[in-house]
Design an enzyme around this catalytic site. Sequence first.
Site, PDB file in Angstrom:
ATOM      1  N   GLU A 234      -7.403   2.164 -12.984  1.00 53.69           N
ATOM      2  CA  GLU A 234      -6.805   3.374 -12.393  1.00 53.69           C
ATOM      3  C   GLU A 234      -5.596   3.836 -13.204  1.00 53.69           C
ATOM      4  OE1 GLU A 234      -8.157   2.814  -7.745  1.00 53.69           O
ATOM      5  OE2 GLU A 234      -6.149   2.193  -8.294  1.00 53.69           O
TER       6      GLU A 234
ATOM      7  N   HIS B 141     -26.786  21.961   0.194  1.00 52.29           N
ATOM      8  CA  HIS B 141     -26.954  22.554  -1.135  1.00 52.29           C
ATOM      9  C   HIS B 141     -25.958  23.684  -1.371  1.00 52.29           C
ATOM     10  CE1 HIS B 141     -29.148  23.525  -4.759  1.00 52.29           C
ATOM     11  NE2 HIS B 141     -29.133  24.794  -4.408  1.00 52.29           N
TER      12      HIS B 141
ATOM     13  N   CYS C 117       0.826  -1.214   0.000  1.00 50.87           N
ATOM     14  CA  CYS C 117       0.000   0.000   0.000  1.00 50.87           C
ATOM     15  C   CYS C 117       0.859   1.261   0.000  1.00 50.87           C
ATOM     16  CB  CYS C 117      -0.933  -0.012   1.211  1.00 50.87           C
ATOM     17  SG  CYS C 117      -1.805   1.535   1.422  1.00 50.87           S
TER      18      CYS C 117
ATOM     19  N   TYR D 141      -9.177  -2.984 -10.549  1.00 44.72           N
ATOM     20  CA  TYR D 141      -8.787  -1.700  -9.952  1.00 44.72           C
ATOM     21  C   TYR D 141      -7.532  -1.122 -10.617  1.00 44.72           C
ATOM     22  CZ  TYR D 141     -11.510  -2.544  -5.582  1.00 44.72           C
ATOM     23  OH  TYR D 141     -12.478  -2.749  -4.638  1.00 44.72           O
TER      24      TYR D 141
ATOM     25  N   GLU E 200     -26.258  15.823  -2.527  1.00 40.52           N
ATOM     26  CA  GLU E 200     -27.644  16.044  -2.097  1.00 40.52           C
ATOM     27  C   GLU E 200     -28.605  15.127  -2.867  1.00 40.52           C
ATOM     28  OE1 GLU E 200     -29.523  19.946  -3.139  1.00 40.52           O
ATOM     29  OE2 GLU E 200     -27.595  20.351  -4.051  1.00 40.52           O
TER      30      GLU E 200
ATOM     31  N   LYS F  11       0.078   5.498  -5.922  1.00 34.87           N
ATOM     32  CA  LYS F  11      -0.967   5.542  -6.970  1.00 34.87           C
ATOM     33  C   LYS F  11      -1.810   6.803  -6.840  1.00 34.87           C
ATOM     34  CE  LYS F  11      -4.780   4.528  -6.103  1.00 34.87           C
ATOM     35  NZ  LYS F  11      -5.350   3.214  -5.902  1.00 34.87           N
TER      36      LYS F  11
ATOM     37  N   CYS G 130      -1.433   1.817  -3.032  1.00 36.23           N
ATOM     38  CA  CYS G 130      -2.432   2.879  -2.837  1.00 36.23           C
ATOM     39  C   CYS G 130      -1.831   4.280  -2.758  1.00 36.23           C
ATOM     40  CB  CYS G 130      -3.208   2.644  -1.545  1.00 36.23           C
ATOM     41  SG  CYS G 130      -3.497   0.929  -1.125  1.00 36.23           S
TER      42      CYS G 130
HETATM   43  P1  NDP Z   1      -8.291  -7.220  -9.707  1.00 38.20           P
HETATM   44  O1  NDP Z   1      -8.617  -8.518  -9.101  1.00 38.20           O
HETATM   45  O2  NDP Z   1      -9.071  -6.012  -9.336  1.00 38.20           O
HETATM   46  O3  NDP Z   1      -8.338  -7.332 -11.282  1.00 38.20           O
HETATM   47  C1  NDP Z   1      -7.622  -8.287 -11.975  1.00 38.20           C
HETATM   48  C2  NDP Z   1      -8.042  -8.227 -13.417  1.00 38.20           C
HETATM   49  O4  NDP Z   1      -7.220  -9.071 -14.194  1.00 38.20           O
HETATM   50  C3  NDP Z   1      -9.476  -8.684 -13.614  1.00 38.20           C
HETATM   51  O5  NDP Z   1     -10.087  -7.812 -14.528  1.00 38.20           O
HETATM   52  C4  NDP Z   1      -9.304 -10.085 -14.174  1.00 38.20           C
HETATM   53  O6  NDP Z   1     -10.343 -10.468 -15.022  1.00 38.20           O
HETATM   54  C5  NDP Z   1      -8.046  -9.927 -14.977  1.00 38.20           C
HETATM   55  N1  NDP Z   1      -7.293 -11.159 -15.153  1.00 38.20           N
HETATM   56  C6  NDP Z   1      -6.915 -12.034 -14.199  1.00 38.20           C
HETATM   57  N2  NDP Z   1      -6.195 -13.036 -14.733  1.00 38.20           N
HETATM   58  C7  NDP Z   1      -6.124 -12.799 -16.054  1.00 38.20           C
HETATM   59  C8  NDP Z   1      -5.525 -13.463 -17.149  1.00 38.20           C
HETATM   60  N3  NDP Z   1      -4.841 -14.589 -16.971  1.00 38.20           N
HETATM   61  N4  NDP Z   1      -5.654 -12.937 -18.369  1.00 38.20           N
HETATM   62  C9  NDP Z   1      -6.353 -11.785 -18.551  1.00 38.20           C
HETATM   63  N5  NDP Z   1      -6.941 -11.113 -17.554  1.00 38.20           N
HETATM   64  C10 NDP Z   1      -6.834 -11.604 -16.324  1.00 38.20           C
HETATM   65  O7  NDP Z   1      -6.726  -7.028  -9.413  1.00 38.20           O
HETATM   66  P2  NDP Z   1      -5.756  -5.805  -9.632  1.00 38.20           P
HETATM   67  O8  NDP Z   1      -4.483  -6.401 -10.116  1.00 38.20           O
HETATM   68  O9  NDP Z   1      -6.384  -4.729 -10.420  1.00 38.20           O
HETATM   69  O10 NDP Z   1      -5.559  -5.288  -8.148  1.00 38.20           O
HETATM   70  C11 NDP Z   1      -5.097  -6.202  -7.138  1.00 38.20           C
HETATM   71  C12 NDP Z   1      -5.812  -5.957  -5.848  1.00 38.20           C
HETATM   72  O11 NDP Z   1      -5.336  -4.763  -5.282  1.00 38.20           O
HETATM   73  C13 NDP Z   1      -7.309  -5.785  -6.009  1.00 38.20           C
HETATM   74  O12 NDP Z   1      -7.997  -6.968  -5.772  1.00 38.20           O
HETATM   75  C14 NDP Z   1      -7.681  -4.744  -5.009  1.00 38.20           C
HETATM   76  O13 NDP Z   1      -8.241  -5.365  -3.898  1.00 38.20           O
HETATM   77  C15 NDP Z   1      -6.388  -4.072  -4.637  1.00 38.20           C
HETATM   78  N6  NDP Z   1      -6.419  -2.680  -5.126  1.00 38.20           N
HETATM   79  C16 NDP Z   1      -7.307  -1.823  -4.571  1.00 38.20           C
HETATM   80  C17 NDP Z   1      -7.367  -0.518  -5.000  1.00 38.20           C
HETATM   81  C18 NDP Z   1      -8.349   0.415  -4.405  1.00 38.20           C
HETATM   82  O14 NDP Z   1      -8.894   0.107  -3.333  1.00 38.20           O
HETATM   83  N7  NDP Z   1      -8.630   1.550  -5.031  1.00 38.20           N
HETATM   84  C19 NDP Z   1      -6.489  -0.014  -6.039  1.00 38.20           C
HETATM   85  C20 NDP Z   1      -5.622  -1.012  -6.588  1.00 38.20           C
HETATM   86  C21 NDP Z   1      -5.606  -2.289  -6.129  1.00 38.20           C
HETATM   87  P3  NDP Z   1     -11.786 -10.925 -14.481  1.00 38.20           P
HETATM   88  O15 NDP Z   1     -12.472  -9.676 -14.048  1.00 38.20           O
HETATM   89  O16 NDP Z   1     -12.403 -11.529 -15.684  1.00 38.20           O
HETATM   90  O17 NDP Z   1     -11.540 -11.878 -13.389  1.00 38.20           O
END
Ligand code: NDP
Length: 463
Positions: free
Chosen positions: A184, A439, A43, A180, A444, A51, A48
């Site tokens: 982002e 407001h 993080c 995410y 709101e 980022k 986080c």
């Molecule tokens: P996520 O789990 O959010 O997203 C992973 C993405 O990768 C999904 O869209 C998934 O597809 C896709 N994916 C997974 N495997 C493959 C593959 N083999 N080929 C193609 N696509 C694939 O993970 P992130 O890496 O974005 O983030 C990691 C974690 O970090 C998150 O789970 C989150 O909890 C945390 N995070 C939180 C943030 C916040 O609170 N703002 C910001 C950044 C990270 P599908 O949807 O189809 O499964």
Amino acid sequence: MTEFDYDFFVIGGGSGGVRAARLAAGMGKRVAIAEEYRYGGTCVIRGCVPKKLFVYASHFSEEFEDAAGFGWKVGESHFDWNTLIANKDREIARLEGLYRKGLSNAGAEIFDSRAELVDQHHVRILSTNQVVSADKILIAVGGRVSDAGDLEGREHTITSNEAFHLETLPKSILIAGGGYIAVEFANIFHGLGVETTLIYRGPEILKNFDMDLRRTLHRTMEEKGIRVLCSELITHVVRSADDRLDVTTSGGKNLKVDEVMLALGRTPNTESLGLESAGVETDAVGAVIVDDYMRTNVENIYAVGDVTNRVQLTPVAIHEAMCIVDTVFRDKPTRPDHDMIATAVFSQPEIGTVGFSEDAAVQKFEELEIYSATFRPMKHTLSGRQEKMITKLVVNAADRRVVGAHILGPDAGELAQVLAIALKAGCTKDDFDRTMAVHPTAAEELVTMYQPSYRVRNGERVE
Ligand code: NDP
């Protein structure tokens, strides 16, 4: 009675580990913590926090444009990537220092080393090969970026880890994933002037979020100039003679970009941690299996945060860590409450959400009332930006409880935090209705949507 070197040994100096170590040490327990990389964990060091600093940086391009409608003439602007990186690094170093200071002020012993379990009560500090004993052990090693399996040419790709330290800002980037990080970073790079393409295997970005927000964000990103390819995958990446990357997709497209960034989720960091030697069980993806109190199958070993692969969010790991300290050292068994966790996606516009999406609520409740408003935020009446904001409440018709709240628009993350209190407290739509509006704000709308936009009964939309 056996005398251990420590009452509590924490492996991993991220959000969860540091909080548990600091609290336990502050209670006078003999605590040690080991971290192989930098204190603060994903993080703070490469997640986080940096980022969000990047998100702020990337907003300025639109702010400069929007200023014109308010009478400002902004001079020629120029973005310097190296300044951003240097300032970000300085802030991260400051935060890491605070984490270390918090630990040492509380009396915890800090090891800058990888640590691995030797058995149920022993840990090896790898930098010195020293083996120490502890009564209770906490595994808080987090996760690591998932690899891309058998993607051909993955050695040419980067992940968010490297994105925080690129030597130069690329002119173009292809980002894979629809979660995410992918969403982002697509917005960040676009805002910094990089030609950006997002490629996602599913039909719509941000699976599990409310569909109205997903669709509208997708459309808005495209209107800004981000190319979004859904139902498509990268099949291979080749470095070409001009040192750029040639990418082929499952849809037969050939793209030429400067960088390819993979954001395909995270995997628990449990390899070679000595879990087998200590008898700690893991699941099929390597996550440590814990009970409701975050205790593993070994009675003195606990685990928190991403390594348990339940809810991969920093505040959840911190909350779990506090529960463990209550359970283990205050004789107050406390289980974390994972219900109604608010979350934000720092896309542009932002998403803030808590509770059930409409689609998820349909699976759980017989009849729903959906209150939804789509409007142009006031600022954009003069900025001229066409972006829309959405506020949406999902209400269980049977008891009028608001079971989901979803926002797309400026400061949606901030709003989600406040809405989470209301939803957690079990507020009904009537509570929202009798709350006075502030407001003029966008929020709101949340207390002035008096009539349902539509109802959903047994999965069928009825007006
Ligand atoms: P996520 O789990 O959010 O997203 C992973 C993405 O990768 C999904 O869209 C998934 O597809 C896709 N994916 C997974 N495997 C493959 C593959 N083999 N080929 C193609 N696509 C694939 O993970 P992130 O890496 O974005 O983030 C990691 C974690 O970090 C998150 O789970 C989150 O909890 C945390 N995070 C939180 C943030 C916040 O609170 N703002 C910001 C950044 C990270 P599908 O949807 O189809 O499964």
